[in-house]
Design an enzyme around this catalytic site. Structure first.
Site, mmCIF file in Angstrom:
data_model
loop_
_atom_site.group_PDB
_atom_site.id
_atom_site.type_symbol
_atom_site.label_atom_id
_atom_site.label_comp_id
_atom_site.label_asym_id
_atom_site.label_seq_id
_atom_site.Cartn_x
_atom_site.Cartn_y
_atom_site.Cartn_z
ATOM 1 C CE1 TYR A 56 -3.699 2.393 0.585
ATOM 2 C CE2 TYR A 56 -2.787 2.899 2.741
ATOM 3 C CZ TYR A 56 -3.703 3.154 1.738
ATOM 4 O OH TYR A 56 -4.611 4.164 1.884
ATOM 5 C CE1 TYR A 87 -5.806 -3.814 7.713
ATOM 6 C CE2 TYR A 87 -6.887 -1.711 8.081
ATOM 7 C CZ TYR A 87 -5.763 -2.503 8.145
ATOM 8 O OH TYR A 87 -4.604 -1.987 8.649
ATOM 9 C CG HIS A 88 -11.028 -0.083 7.298
ATOM 10 N ND1 HIS A 88 -11.317 -0.776 6.147
ATOM 11 C CD2 HIS A 88 -9.934 0.653 7.046
ATOM 12 C CE1 HIS A 88 -10.439 -0.455 5.218
ATOM 13 N NE2 HIS A 88 -9.586 0.400 5.736
ATOM 14 C CE LYS A 104 -9.940 11.653 13.636
ATOM 15 N NZ LYS A 104 -8.542 11.535 14.019
ATOM 16 C CG ASP A 112 -7.064 11.053 10.632
ATOM 17 O OD1 ASP A 112 -7.345 9.923 10.186
ATOM 18 O OD2 ASP A 112 -6.779 11.281 11.821
ATOM 19 C CG HIS A 127 -7.799 6.244 10.583
ATOM 20 N ND1 HIS A 127 -7.454 6.932 9.455
ATOM 21 C CD2 HIS A 127 -7.817 4.933 10.244
ATOM 22 C CE1 HIS A 127 -7.259 6.061 8.467
ATOM 23 N NE2 HIS A 127 -7.477 4.854 8.916
#
Lengths: 664, 320
Positions: A19, A173-174, A538, A542, A544
């Site tokens: 990646y 995945y996440h 945040k 981004d 996450h």
């Protein structure tokens, strides 16, 4: 003895990818060509956050984010540069792109056609899974309904025009990163795939005979964690459940089209900042979990680099991870054997157990109305925040061992990290400026009339329900930019903000330390005259949000009043909110690497609004040198992944509030 | 104080911090400020609207759509958003509400999230103070609460009009009817009207369940359909709120409600402070209401102070 002959029976290895992408299309193209020359067999494109969230590189929200976590692609010339001298008809390209997936695929097709490659020769994957963006990764743009429409448009388009394309890669995945247990991971990923397939079926423009082929194009993207026995069983359980769903729900008879096809990125967030050399061992073990079982082996594998918890990996670090794959596939005898676990009582029992529990959780979500409903009512998000909370608390209490972090922390000096700032990649600070210059030149040179016509066509198509793809490809060729394409969609679909999932019931905390912190929170409230109020923000693009969510939940549980408004806020919004809400401290979380610009912006705005005394703490993947600069500029505390002890962080927040109050 | 009366937005955060401050010196300053603010306030001032409904009904999203509509009409808006506290820690998670971008970053919108600090879900003492401060500066004030029950009754006592957000699907409507909560709201909005028939059905059930003439002026209470998702019906919600408010103003119902809310606030605060024994010591609730009615020029905060002293004197005398 049935010793296989490597010459004749060796299985073909999975696709090796890394990646990657950074700075600019030119720099990323060089990196890709170097990696391919080293034996990588596919590409995995990382786009920067402005591209993922649909902003041109010169948009105010893009400031500091251009080229940071991936390559900036604003228009067709960027895309052409990215794939220069790479034969697209022979390449297998995976693109981690979601809300703007239709646009990036449009650019890819336009670039291919320009170099004489017909779309039906293209092979690859667009991630294009928005449900998990709402749940974890945060690069969604549009509300659920139009997002599902865009995904189903791409499925419907590619199944005819680019038959070897995986139009959507359903990501568990996440979910694992966000705290999902194996059962939640399996159940929610399959619920998500069902939501996509149901949406495609409801369109009515796909012939019934073609539908099994649509089902066959659904692929998955998995995480591989360190508990690799569980991971082997998890993958086998997913394959089993997928076979069942495709057969029973969608009536697919051809077993080839029912295959559970998936790619893997080995867990990045679980890599540790402390004793980072141990991550190499973790990566190898995690790779085993998804390659050992032949019946459930991944189709493509991406391994992170050992130093990703420290900052951006250098080419050498990525090469090391590629070599792990090559040793595993070419040196060992793994690919010479049939499935190692068929007939294993342990694996089969665990698999059966996972299938059973996942099926019941899946039914729960389906009864609720499916994955989209379970996003909007925050059911899935809340379940995962709860799982994550128990996980972080188990690490904190030592019930869950993480070597080098909460156990065996003593270490010799590591020669690998003798100079921490040299052991990661330094991004060229001029990348953003150069990218913006190229964008401005591009805008001047394109044909404004063609651009306007293409945008009008896109708008008309969206309104009258046509497939988004033809209009997007035309727009790509006409010179439309990423921001213009997305703005056109925004103006029709609106923008969305997903539930944060943190409003869950309070978990009862016990323990001496927690009680002590809670008492301190209450006693400082006496001094302050009112409860300690904390803003968790945040800033930037981004998405996450796991770290911010855990901090918010913990702060609430030690007795603070916590204002948390979710992701993607500008420093201006954060400061206005801090003032209006009357908070005593601000905690910022930034994982994209643009911590410096964003934190300093917040500090400056606080200063200018006369609230310079409100203390600010920052968490993120922050190299030492940056942390020092942040502290010098007035940030009170800086936290990085090695600070796993949330209770201690809470204590320090009380400290900085007490200091600020005493100085007032 | 001058800045608040001059409708200066930047004075609001500090004023709100002060109203929340429990230290005695700050408390005295807050009371003086609120007393003056109330006495200086011109009638009727900005509409004060409560927004309530079951969790998941989409209150925040609907309120967000309403606020956007009001911003387009040029109105400034203050929102007091109330979330429950954790019973274990006393902590609270706030702000997870405004799901669509509109408010933050726009100086015409002011949001203060607050924890409902008593365990029954009742409102913090200072909620009325927050509303009064916001009403001094913004063109309209909303109080949003989570859930139903005690907090809903409390909100009804703070505002001119209570808007109830209902979710399509009949089950909970019945429950609300049983609980008697449907007597309080002045306007009902069935959200998620984009769901179609099921929303229609909930709206008709609600209308049927409400009966007629619930307003002082004999007008039936309206049940509207709206969708925060696609914006349908939002304009009518805002128009209905406006119409309701001006009708109440003309009929005198608004003045009556404000007087009643003022009485209720003074009584409830005194009762919390001195218990029912304290109230009885000055002749009981009815006698106190009459006293409050006689002191028309005094502020609610001044009255709490004044009558508190009377009760304290009585209690002290009773001790001897």
């Amino acid at each position: 003895m049935n010793q296989s002959n490597p010459e004749t029976n060796r299985d073909r290895p999975w696709v090796f990818r890394t990646y990657s992408g950074h700075s600019s299309a030119r720099a990323s193209n060089e990196l890709y060509r170097t990696n391919l020359a080293k034996g990588q067999t596919g590409l995995s494109v990382a786009f920067d956050l402005p591209t993922q969230t649909g902003y041109d590189s010169d948009h105010p929200l893009a400031r500091g984010e251009v080229g940071k976590v991936g390559v900036p692609i604003s228009h067709i010339e960027d895309m052409a540069t990215l794939f220069e001298e790479i034969p697209l008809d022979r390449m297998n390209t995976s693109m981690t792109i979601n809300a703007t997936a239709g646009w990036l695929l449009g650019l890819y097709v336009a670039v291919a056609e320009r170099s004489g490659v017909s779309p039906d020769a293209l092979k690859g994957t667009t991630q294009n899974d928005v449900i998990k963006e709402y749940l974890s990764r945060g690069t969604y743009v549009f509300p659920p309904e139009p997002s599902m429409r865009l995904i189903s448009d791409m499925v419907a388009y590619t199944v005819e025009a680019i038959p070897n394309w995986n139009p959507t890669n359903i990501c568990s995945y996440h979910l694992q990163e966000a705290g999902a247990t194996p059962v939640q991971e399996i159940a929610y990923a399959i619920a998500n795939a069902i939501a996509v397939l149901d949406a495609v079926r409801a369109r009515g423009d796909i012939e019934e005979d073609s539908f099994p082929r649509v089902v066959g194009r659904i692929s998955f993207f998995l995480n591989a964690g360190i508990r690799f026995v569980d991971e082997v069983s998890k993958v086998r359980a997913m394959a089993e459940l997928w076979d069942e769903v495709t057969r029973e729900r969608y009536g697919v008879e051809d077993p080839v089209l029912r295959r559970f096809r998936y790619g893997v990125q080995v867990n990045s967030l679980g890599l540790t900042e402390a004793q980072p050399e141990n991550n190499v061992i973790r990566i190898v073990l995690e790779a085993l979990g998804v390659t050992l079982s032949k019946r459930a082996r991944c189709r493509a594998l991406q391994l992170p680099a050992w130093n990703e918890a420290l900052g951006l990996p250098r080419p050498w670090d990525q090469q090391w991870s590629l070599r792990i794959q090559q040793v595993l596939a070419y040196e060992t005898d793994l690919l010479e054997h049939e499935d190692l676990f068929d007939g294993s009582h342990v694996i089969e029992a665990r698999t059966t157990e996972l299938v059973k529990e996942a099926r019941s959780e899946l039914d729960k979500v389906l009864d609720m109305g499916g994955a989209v409903m379970a996003v909007e009512n925050a059911y899935m998000k809340q379940s995962m925040v709860e799982s994550q909370t128990s996980r972080t608390r188990a690490i904190e209490s030592g019930d869950l061992t993480v070597v080098g972090v909460n156990a065996y922390t003593e270490s010799e000096d590591s020669p690998l990290t003798a100079d921490r700032d040299l052991s990661i990649l330094q991004v060229d600070e001029s990348a953003e400026r150069d990218q913006i210059q190229r964008l401005e030149t591009f805008r001047k040179q394109r044909n404004a009339k063609e651009v306007e016509a293409a945008l009008q066509g896109l708008r008309d198509g969206l309104s009258n329900g046509s497939n988004v793809m033809p209009g997007s490809i035309r727009a790509a060729k006409a010179g439309v930019t990423t921001g213009e394409w997305t703005d056109t969609l925004r103006s029709i679909f609106g923008e969305y903000r997903a539930p944060t999932g943190v409003s869950t019931r309070s978990t009862s905390l016990s323990g001496e330390e927690t009680t002590r912190i809670r008492d301190r929170v209450h006693s400082i409230a006496e001094e302050l005259g009112r409860p300690l109020k904390l803003l968790v923000g945040k800033p930037g693009l981004d998405g996450h949000s796991n770290g911010a969510e855990q901090i918010a939940v913990m702060a609430r549980d030690v007795g603070m009043e916590v204002v948390y408004e979710g992701i993607r806020l500008t420093p201006g919004e954060i400061v206005q909110s801090a003032l209006d809400e009357g908070v005593h401290a601000i905690g910022l979380s930034v994982l994209s690497g643009s911590h410096e610009l964003l934190a300093l912006d917040v500090l400056e705005r606080l200063q200018n609004s006369g609230a310079g005394r409100v203390p600010v703490v920052v968490g993120g993947i922050i190299p030492d040198a940056d942390a020092q600069r942040l502290r010098d500029a007035g940030v009170q505390r800086v936290y990085t992944p090695k600070d796993f002890d949330l209770t201690r962080i809470m204590g320090e927040i009380v400290d900085v509030v007490a200091e600020a109050h005493a100085g007032a | 104080m001058r800045r608040l009366l001059g409708r200066d937005r930047s004075a609001v955060p500090e004023a709100l911090n002060l109203t929340d401050d429990r230290r005695s010196e700050q408390r005295a300053r807050a009371l003086a400020m609120l007393d003056e603010l109330e006495r200086e306030a011109a009638f009727p001032g900005p509409p004060r609207v409560g927004v309530t409904g079951a969790p998941g009904a989409g209150k925040s999203t609907l309120l967000d759509a309403i606020v956007r509509q009001l911003r387009q009409r040029g109105e400034t808006v203050g929102i007091a958003a109330i979330d429950p506290s954790s019973q274990v820690s006393g902590g609270a998670l706030l702000g997870d509400r405004v799901r669509v971008r509109s408010g933050s970053g726009d100086p015409g919108v002011f949001i203060r999230s607050m924890a409902a600090r008593d365990q029954l879900g009742g409102l913090a003492d200072s909620t009325r103070a927050v509303v009064d401060v916001m009403a001094a500066v913004f063109d309209r004030v909303f109080v949003e609460t989570v859930g139903v029950g005690q907090s809903e009754a409390d909100v009804a006592d703070l505002v001119d009009d209570l808007l109830f957000v209902a979710q399509p699907g009949a089950g909970d409507t019945l429950q609300f009817m049983k609980a008697g909560v449907l007597e309080l709201p002045d306007l009902f909005v069935v959200n998620k009207s984009d769901l179609g028939a099921v929303a229609q059905r909930t709206a008709s059930e609600l209308s049927a369940g409400l009966g007629f003439g619930q307003h002082g002026d004999g007008e039936p209470r309206e049940v509207l359909l709206a969708s925060a998702r696609d914006g349908q019906g939002i304009t009518s919600v805002v128009d209905s709120l406006d119409a309701l408010h001006s009708r109440q103003l003309t009929s005198g119902a608004l003045g009556e409600r404000r007087r009643r809310n003022r009485e209720t606030f003074v009584l409830a605060t005194l009762e919390r402070r001195y218990g029912s024994f304290g109230i009885e010591s000055v002749g009981g609730a009815d006698a106190l209401r009459q006293r409050i009615q006689r002191r028309e020029a005094a502020s609610a905060y001044g009255l709490v102070d004044e009558l508190g002293q009377v009760i304290e004197a009585e209690l002290a005398a009773a001790q001897k």
